[in-house]
Design a protein around this motif. Structure first.
Motif, PDB file in Angstrom:
ATOM      1  N   PHE A 111       1.002  -1.105  -0.008  1.00  0.00           N
ATOM      2  CA  PHE A 111       0.115   0.211   0.041  1.00  0.00           C
ATOM      3  C   PHE A 111       0.757   1.331  -0.019  1.00  0.00           C
ATOM      4  O   PHE A 111       1.892   1.349   0.692  1.00  0.00           O
ATOM      5  N   ASN A 112       0.517   2.298  -0.663  1.00  0.00           N
ATOM      6  CA  ASN A 112       1.053   3.459  -0.441  1.00  0.00           C
ATOM      7  C   ASN A 112       1.194   4.223   0.773  1.00  0.00           C
ATOM      8  O   ASN A 112       0.031   3.675   1.383  1.00  0.00           O
ATOM      9  N   PRO A 113       2.153   5.096   1.079  1.00  0.00           N
ATOM     10  CA  PRO A 113       1.846   5.614   2.376  1.00  0.00           C
ATOM     11  C   PRO A 113       0.485   6.578   2.571  1.00  0.00           C
ATOM     12  O   PRO A 113       0.069   7.112   1.462  1.00  0.00           O
ATOM     13  N   SER A 114      -0.199   6.471   3.504  1.00  0.00           N
ATOM     14  CA  SER A 114      -1.296   7.198   3.708  1.00  0.00           C
ATOM     15  C   SER A 114      -1.597   7.561   5.156  1.00  0.00           C
ATOM     16  O   SER A 114      -0.990   7.014   6.055  1.00  0.00           O
ATOM     17  N   PHE A 115      -2.622   8.511   5.588  1.00  0.00           N
ATOM     18  CA  PHE A 115      -2.955   8.818   6.581  1.00  0.00           C
ATOM     19  C   PHE A 115      -4.378   9.328   6.770  1.00  0.00           C
ATOM     20  O   PHE A 115      -5.107   9.110   5.703  1.00  0.00           O
ATOM     21  N   GLY A 116      -4.832   9.447   8.139  1.00  0.00           N
ATOM     22  CA  GLY A 116      -6.136   9.682   8.274  1.00  0.00           C
ATOM     23  C   GLY A 116      -6.716  10.939   8.560  1.00  0.00           C
ATOM     24  O   GLY A 116      -5.897  11.591   9.357  1.00  0.00           O
ATOM     25  N   ILE A 117      -7.854  11.534   8.345  1.00  0.00           N
ATOM     26  CA  ILE A 117      -8.154  12.667   8.931  1.00  0.00           C
ATOM     27  C   ILE A 117      -9.443  12.392   9.501  1.00  0.00           C
ATOM     28  O   ILE A 117     -10.331  11.980   8.706  1.00  0.00           O
ATOM     29  N   VAL A 118      -9.794  12.880  10.705  1.00  0.00           N
ATOM     30  CA  VAL A 118     -11.298  12.809  11.161  1.00  0.00           C
ATOM     31  C   VAL A 118     -11.667  14.017  11.448  1.00  0.00           C
ATOM     32  O   VAL A 118     -11.126  14.812  12.248  1.00  0.00           O
TER      33      VAL A 118
END
Length: 141
Positions: A111-118
């Motif tokens: 998986f590509n690098p990713s991050f979450g936003i809530v």
């Protein structure tokens, strides 16, 4: 930020006003009593467990919060976790589980690098691909 190595937060920390960090189970900070391995925080009335692992781990301290107990007893509304490096948003037994993925350039899971936003005001969760800058998963609460 949900681990693995605490230094990985440097990839995104300048994008946000503040960041909360929990270490990965093999990070040197995991055995440092000054850095909590798991915490429960409340955001706009939403209780969130912030943890690296979605279940207890052999490297835990005996008094660490137990994710499976907190979820079973419905002490939180959401669980933010890492560990698997697989970006995912799912709802189980009324609790929203979010894994934002990882921030490693070359990850063995593909998986590509990713991050979450809530966004607790808009009641929206997004997972963003760090390289492509596009939303790969999204959920309304």
């Amino acid at each position: 930020f949900l681990g693995d190595e605490c230094e990985d937060i440097n990839h995104v920390k300048n994008l946000f006003k503040s960041c909360i960090l929990v270490p990965g189970v093999f990070c040197v900070h995991y055995k440092d009593r000054n850095t909590p391995n798991r915490l429960i925080k409340e955001f706009n009335g939403v209780k969130v467990l912030i943890t690296h692992t979605p279940i207890s781990h052999e490297n835990d301290f005996a008094d660490d919060i137990k994710p499976e107990e907190v979820a079973r007893d419905k002490k939180v509304d959401m669980v933010f976790y890492g560990h698997t490096h697989i970006p995912k948003i799912e709802q189980k037994d009324g609790i929203v589980w979010i894994n934002p993925g990882h921030l490693k350039k070359g990850d063995k899971r593909g998986f590509n690098p990713s991050f979450g936003i809530v966004d607790f005001d808009k009641k929206e969760i997004s997972i963003i691909d760090l390289f492509a800058s596009n939303v790969i998963y999204q959920m309304k609460l």
